[in-house]
Each structure stands twice: as C-alpha cells, then as structure tokens.
Design a protein around this motif. Structure first.
Motif, PDB file in Angstrom:
ATOM      1  N   VAL A 228       0.825  -1.210   0.000  1.00  0.00           N
ATOM      2  CA  VAL A 228       0.000   0.000   0.000  1.00  0.00           C
ATOM      3  C   VAL A 228       0.855   1.255   0.000  1.00  0.00           C
ATOM      4  N   GLN A 229       2.151   1.121   0.360  1.00  0.00           N
ATOM      5  CA  GLN A 229       3.065   2.257   0.315  1.00  0.00           C
ATOM      6  C   GLN A 229       3.960   2.238  -0.929  1.00  0.00           C
ATOM      7  N   SER A 230       3.579   1.446  -1.935  1.00  0.00           N
ATOM      8  CA  SER A 230       4.430   1.293  -3.114  1.00  0.00           C
ATOM      9  C   SER A 230       4.636   2.604  -3.859  1.00  0.00           C
ATOM     10  N   GLU A 231       3.642   3.510  -3.818  1.00  0.00           N
ATOM     11  CA  GLU A 231       3.785   4.798  -4.505  1.00  0.00           C
ATOM     12  C   GLU A 231       4.861   5.661  -3.851  1.00  0.00           C
ATOM     13  N   GLN A 232       5.128   5.424  -2.561  1.00  0.00           N
ATOM     14  CA  GLN A 232       6.166   6.188  -1.845  1.00  0.00           C
ATOM     15  C   GLN A 232       7.439   5.363  -1.655  1.00  0.00           C
ATOM     16  N   GLY A 233       7.656   4.385  -2.543  1.00  0.00           N
ATOM     17  CA  GLY A 233       8.853   3.560  -2.461  1.00  0.00           C
ATOM     18  C   GLY A 233       8.807   2.528  -1.355  1.00  0.00           C
ATOM     19  N   GLY A 234       7.600   2.126  -0.969  1.00  0.00           N
ATOM     20  CA  GLY A 234       7.447   1.197   0.139  1.00  0.00           C
ATOM     21  C   GLY A 234       8.086  -0.157  -0.110  1.00  0.00           C
ATOM     22  N   ILE A 235       8.028  -0.643  -1.348  1.00  0.00           N
ATOM     23  CA  ILE A 235       8.574  -1.972  -1.629  1.00  0.00           C
ATOM     24  C   ILE A 235      10.090  -1.971  -1.496  1.00  0.00           C
ATOM     25  N   SER A 236      10.740  -0.922  -2.000  1.00  0.00           N
ATOM     26  CA  SER A 236      12.208  -0.871  -1.901  1.00  0.00           C
ATOM     27  C   SER A 236      12.666  -0.613  -0.472  1.00  0.00           C
ATOM     28  N   ARG A 237      11.879   0.152   0.309  1.00  0.00           N
ATOM     29  CA  ARG A 237      12.275   0.450   1.689  1.00  0.00           C
ATOM     30  C   ARG A 237      11.904  -0.665   2.665  1.00  0.00           C
ATOM     31  N   GLN A 414     -12.102 -12.668   2.134  1.00  0.00           N
ATOM     32  CA  GLN A 414     -11.940 -11.237   1.885  1.00  0.00           C
ATOM     33  C   GLN A 414     -10.495 -10.787   2.092  1.00  0.00           C
ATOM     34  N   THR A 415      -9.794 -11.418   3.041  1.00  0.00           N
ATOM     35  CA  THR A 415      -8.391 -11.061   3.257  1.00  0.00           C
ATOM     36  C   THR A 415      -7.569 -11.365   2.011  1.00  0.00           C
ATOM     37  N   GLY A 416      -7.816 -12.528   1.399  1.00  0.00           N
ATOM     38  CA  GLY A 416      -7.140 -12.850   0.144  1.00  0.00           C
ATOM     39  C   GLY A 416      -7.432 -11.826  -0.932  1.00  0.00           C
ATOM     40  N   GLN A 417      -8.671 -11.355  -0.989  1.00  0.00           N
ATOM     41  CA  GLN A 417      -9.037 -10.349  -1.984  1.00  0.00           C
ATOM     42  C   GLN A 417      -8.374  -9.014  -1.690  1.00  0.00           C
ATOM     43  N   ARG A 418      -8.238  -8.650  -0.399  1.00  0.00           N
ATOM     44  CA  ARG A 418      -7.551  -7.396  -0.048  1.00  0.00           C
ATOM     45  C   ARG A 418      -6.073  -7.486  -0.419  1.00  0.00           C
ATOM     46  N   LEU A 419      -5.462  -8.652  -0.152  1.00  0.00           N
ATOM     47  CA  LEU A 419      -4.055  -8.828  -0.532  1.00  0.00           C
ATOM     48  C   LEU A 419      -3.911  -8.764  -2.049  1.00  0.00           C
ATOM     49  N   GLY A 420      -4.850  -9.385  -2.770  1.00  0.00           N
ATOM     50  CA  GLY A 420      -4.828  -9.311  -4.224  1.00  0.00           C
ATOM     51  C   GLY A 420      -5.000  -7.891  -4.722  1.00  0.00           C
ATOM     52  N   THR A 421      -5.893  -7.148  -4.076  1.00  0.00           N
ATOM     53  CA  THR A 421      -6.106  -5.744  -4.448  1.00  0.00           C
ATOM     54  C   THR A 421      -4.823  -4.930  -4.270  1.00  0.00           C
ATOM     55  N   ALA A 422      -4.189  -5.079  -3.103  1.00  0.00           N
ATOM     56  CA  ALA A 422      -2.957  -4.326  -2.837  1.00  0.00           C
ATOM     57  C   ALA A 422      -1.862  -4.686  -3.826  1.00  0.00           C
ATOM     58  N   LEU A 423      -1.727  -5.988  -4.117  1.00  0.00           N
ATOM     59  CA  LEU A 423      -0.702  -6.416  -5.070  1.00  0.00           C
ATOM     60  C   LEU A 423      -1.012  -5.887  -6.467  1.00  0.00           C
ATOM     61  N   GLY A 424      -2.280  -5.973  -6.876  1.00  0.00           N
ATOM     62  CA  GLY A 424      -2.667  -5.499  -8.206  1.00  0.00           C
ATOM     63  C   GLY A 424      -2.448  -4.010  -8.380  1.00  0.00           C
ATOM     64  N   VAL A 425      -2.827  -3.230  -7.358  1.00  0.00           N
ATOM     65  CA  VAL A 425      -2.622  -1.776  -7.431  1.00  0.00           C
ATOM     66  C   VAL A 425      -1.136  -1.459  -7.551  1.00  0.00           C
ATOM     67  N   ALA A 426      -0.308  -2.160  -6.752  1.00  0.00           N
ATOM     68  CA  ALA A 426       1.136  -1.902  -6.797  1.00  0.00           C
ATOM     69  C   ALA A 426       1.724  -2.285  -8.151  1.00  0.00           C
ATOM     70  N   VAL A 427       1.364  -3.460  -8.663  1.00  0.00           N
ATOM     71  CA  VAL A 427       1.944  -3.937  -9.919  1.00  0.00           C
ATOM     72  C   VAL A 427       1.448  -3.119 -11.097  1.00  0.00           C
ATOM     73  N   LEU A 428       0.130  -2.947 -11.222  1.00  0.00           N
ATOM     74  CA  LEU A 428      -0.404  -2.199 -12.367  1.00  0.00           C
ATOM     75  C   LEU A 428       0.025  -0.742 -12.321  1.00  0.00           C
ATOM     76  N   GLY A 429       0.072  -0.163 -11.094  1.00  0.00           N
ATOM     77  CA  GLY A 429       0.528   1.218 -10.983  1.00  0.00           C
ATOM     78  C   GLY A 429       1.983   1.363 -11.408  1.00  0.00           C
ATOM     79  N   SER A 430       2.820   0.405 -11.010  1.00  0.00           N
ATOM     80  CA  SER A 430       4.234   0.445 -11.395  1.00  0.00           C
ATOM     81  C   SER A 430       4.407   0.263 -12.896  1.00  0.00           C
ATOM     82  N   VAL A 431       3.667  -0.661 -13.472  1.00  0.00           N
ATOM     83  CA  VAL A 431       3.728  -0.880 -14.922  1.00  0.00           C
ATOM     84  C   VAL A 431       3.294   0.373 -15.664  1.00  0.00           C
ATOM     85  N   PHE A 432       2.244   1.019 -15.182  1.00  0.00           N
ATOM     86  CA  PHE A 432       1.747   2.247 -15.823  1.00  0.00           C
ATOM     87  C   PHE A 432       2.801   3.356 -15.765  1.00  0.00           C
ATOM     88  N   HIS A 433       3.379   3.578 -14.593  1.00  0.00           N
ATOM     89  CA  HIS A 433       4.396   4.627 -14.463  1.00  0.00           C
ATOM     90  C   HIS A 433       5.644   4.312 -15.283  1.00  0.00           C
TER      91      HIS A 433
END
Length: 491
Positions: A228-237, A414-433
């Motif tokens: 959820v912090q991937s936009e602020q470099g969360g994955i690298s940090r 629902q937890t699996g879906q939330r994890l999928g949502t977070a992963l999808g937002v991070a991956v698709l957002g990174s691919v888009f940028h």
C-alpha cells in the motif's frame, strides 16, 4: 431454536439481506469516492501528498488486517451483535473523518474507519450463509455482487457530483458524511430484522485465539504495508517485511494446527483449506482475479485525469460501463450458479480477459479524444463477465463451509481479496508509471501495458477455474446448511 438449527428459513431473511447490502454498499462506496476526493482533501486541509496517500492506503491496510479476526468475533459473539457494533463504529468514524481539522486527524479517522469496515464485512457474508441455503444462497450472493457493481459505478460519479456541489475546499467532508444517514437507517433496520444468535455455554474469551490473531495480523501487515506504500517507495524500503511475513505465516499455521490437535478453537482452522470442498481453490481464484480487477481502476483514473486532463466526474463516467454491466450480470448469475456452477466463473473470466485484451490493443491505436468512446463497449462486455465471477465464486467457495465458521471463512476469503487488491494496485501502478517513462509521456501506451498486465492476472484466475471445473464437473450447491453439530472433519 434458531433458523439454522431448525432448518426453517427465517421469514425476514430477504429484508435482513437488504440491510447487509446497505452496509456492503457503504464500505465499498467509501473506497471509490475517496479516490476521487484526494485533490479536494489537499485543497481543503492543505494536506501533503504522503498524507492523502495514507487517507487511501490507511483504510485499505486497517481493513485487511482485521477481516479474519472480525469474522471469528462474529462467530463467537454472534453476527448480529458484531454487525451492530461494527456498523455503529463505521458511522461514528465516518462522521469523525468528515469533521477532521487537520491531516493527522483525518488519517487516524480513516484507520479507525478501516477497522470498522473490516469488522463489518465478514458479518455480511456470514449472515448470508446463515440465512440462505441452496439456490436462494446463490440469488442472495448475486444481489450482493450487484451491489458491488452499483457501488463501483456510483462512487466516482457521486464523489464528483458532491465535490462539484460543495466546492473543492469542503466537498471532501460530505464524501464522508454521506455514510451517516445511510448507516443510521441500516442500523435501525438491522436491530429489528437480523436474527439473534443462541447463547453458548462456553465463555467468549475461552473461544478466542489471541495468539493467532496477533500472528496473523502481523503476517498480513508485513505483506500489505509495503504494497500500500508502493507509490512512496514502500517496496524498496520495506522489502524485508515480506520474508518476515512468510516466517510469521508459518508460525501462525503451526500454532493453529497445534490448537486443533489439542481440541481448542483456532482463529482459522487449517482444515478449512484442506477438507472443505472448493474453499481453497475458490479463495485462490478470488485473490488472483482481484489482482487484475482492482488495480485497473487506479490506472484508469490516472490515465483519464493526469494523461487526458479529464475531471474526476468525467473520469468516473467513462468507466461506468464495466460497473453497470457487472451489476446486471451479477444479479442474473446468482440465479444461474445452482445450474452452471464453476462453468459460470470460467465463462465470466474468459469474457473479462478477452475484453481487457481488446482495450489494451485499442487504446494506443485510436485518437486520444476518441478513447472514451472506443473502450465503452469492451468495458461493458468485461463488466458482464466480471459479474459472473465475484458473486458465483463467493457462493461456490463458501457453500460447504459449516455455518458456525461462516464469519471467519468469509473474512479469510476477503483477506485474500484485499491482498490481491494491494498487489494489483502496486503492480499495475508500477507498470503504468514505467510505461509513461519508457514511452516518453505516452499515456495510451502506458495504459495498454497496464491492461495487458491485468489480462495476465485474469488469465491466471481463469486457469485455476478451469482446473476446478474439470476436477468437479457436476458440483451443485448444497440444499441444506452444513451441520453445526455433526462430527465431521471440521468439528
């Protein structure tokens, strides 16, 4: 005698369903509305970019952390009681968010609101499991799926209308206040219509697995926080949290198995995945589909607003064909799942993958001013397919779960879906940028890359659905509720 024990349907079940749908509508509406309101929050509060990102990600983080615990509390305390407590908290935290006087107060309010939503959501699916059986359960989940589609459609448009009506300075407050009147009506009706649970003999505290709650919560936090912090470099940090989460997850599973061996009540019985027909693969299908499904809305919003300069209202209107198609087909699919079973999910995923593939090809080829018109028909077809995925998959996944475990099973799903949502937002957002940078500010090409990524996730979910359909070609919904007192493997 409760309806579950007597096997007699509750005569108020359809009116009670309307209450659960109202609650589900609010919690889902709050996500899509707030995304549209971020510029208004920055303008009205003078909030920082990191602050407004936490307004979104904090809600998602808190929501995902407490889903399984919320489901277990509903199973232990009674779903009606937990529904009323969680709904009251959601109303109060929505009002607190709307009344926030600074960035810090708003972020805290959103964290608390996410906890309330996470406690509320498992009670919705648990109550449907408790009140409906057989073909009726499919129709009930179909109506829930339609509610998901409608809330997705209404959220961006309603958010844009509210901000336009009240102005950029204060419009964001009314985005949160809209939950209050809806929630109060739902609260009054829930107190009258939802069935009371019979009193148990075992004290509630002795039935709760506090060690499991802590271990699972920390494991989910370790996965969600970097994403959820991937936009602020969360994955690298915060990459080190991923292996830590794996270790905590391993300890959680070992602990839960130990509780089962010693005949104590676990937070999440591991046999739910190994001995309940259809649950494990259904949960995997849902999580994988949400990777591609949830991430694309953020990408579309960035494309239309940042790339083409559209307003939030215009951006919301352009993606409504998917949501409207999903709302219509979800209601119909709920009536067909009894006959078609997993084949319905396979058909829906095929339509979604094919239609999003068309979007990925079309967007870079057509003039920018015509993109909105060009993607309308493919998004409508993708929505029709999407309506055949979420509610039928939920019905098939939870169908054989014992009613006493319906809350925690729904929370885990629902937890699996939330994890999928977070992963999808991070991956698709990174691919888009990355696509924007690599293509020299070519937004259509970047959107095409992100849509291709969404197709890949959907195709993976389709493969899982095909495997399940071939393994169980004649699976039908159970006509009776799974026994609460039998001596089956989960007892």
């Amino acid at each position: 005698m409760s309806p579950v024990d007597s096997q007699e349907p509750d005569p108020r079940r359809w009116r009670a369903l309307a209450v659960t749908l109202a609650a589900g509508f609010m919690s889902l509406l709050d996500v899509s509305i707030v995304n549209v309101a971020l510029p208004s929050i920055q303008s009205g509060l003078g909030a920082s970019v990191a602050g407004v990102q936490w307004v979104v990600s904090g809600y998602a983080l808190a929501f995902g952390l407490v889903l399984v615990t919320g489901g277990r509390l509903g199973d232990a305390f009674g779903r009606r009681r937990m529904f009323l407590i969680a709904l009251s908290a959601f109303i109060a935290t929505s009002a607190l968010a709307g009344a926030s006087v600074n960035e810090g107060m708003l972020v805290v309010a959103r964290l608390l609101q996410g906890v309330a939503a996470g406690m509320l959501t498992p009670q919705n699916s648990g109550l449907i499991q408790e009140l409906f059986h057989g073909a009726e359960r499919g129709r009930a989940f179909g109506m829930f799926g339609a509610t998901v589609g409608i809330s997705t459609a209404v959220g961006p448009v309603l958010g844009g209308l509210i901000i336009a009506a009240f102005g950029a300075g204060t419009g964001w407050r009314w985005v949160f206040y809209v939950n209050v009147p809806i929630g109060l009506v739902a609260l009054v009706l829930a107190a009258r219509l939802l069935p009371k649970a019979p009193r148990g003999d075992t004290p509630v505290r002795s039935r709760l697995d506090f060690t499991g709650m802590v271990l699972l919560g920390l494991a989910v936090l370790g996965v969600l926080l970097p994403l959820v912090q991937s936009e602020q470099g969360g994955i690298s940090r915060l990459w080190w949290l991923f292996p830590l989460a794996v270790g905590l997850g391993y300890l959680f599973v070992r602990w839960e198995k130990r509780l089962v061996r010693t005949d104590r009540a676990p937070l999440l019985d591991p046999r739910l995945y190994t001995e309940t027909p259809g649950y494990a693969i259904g949960a995997a299908i849902g999580a994988t589909y949400f990777c591609g499904f949830a991430g694309m809305w953020l990408v579309f919003a960035m494309f239309f607003q940042q790339g083409l300069g559209y307003s939030p209202l215009e951006s919301g209107l352009l993606v409504t064909p998917f949501a409207l198609g999903s709302a219509v087909s979800a209601a119909i699919a709920g009536r067909l799942v009894q006959r078609w079973g997993r084949r319905l999910t396979v058909t829906g995923l095929s339509l979604v993958a094919a239609s999003l593939g068309v979007v990925a090809v079309l967007v870079p080829l057509v003039p920018e001013q015509a993109i909105g018109y060009a993607v309308a028909a493919p998004l409508l077809v993708a929505g029709l397919g999407g309506g055949m995925v979420i509610s039928p998959n939920t019905t098939l996944t939870l169908d054989r779960v014992p009613t006493r475990m319906a809350g925690v099973a729904g929370g885990a799903l629902q937890t699996g879906q939330r994890l999928g949502t977070a992963l999808g937002v991070a991956v698709l957002g990174s691919v888009f940028h990355t696509g924007i940078t690599g293509a020299g500010e070519n937004y259509p090409a970047a959107l095409g890359y992100a849509m291709a990524c969404s197709v890949a996730f959907t195709a993976a979910a389709l493969l899982l659905a095909i495997v399940d359909a071939r393994r169980h070609p004649h699976r039908r919904l159970s006509e009776k509720a799974p026994s609460v007192t039998n001596a089956g493997p989960l007892e």
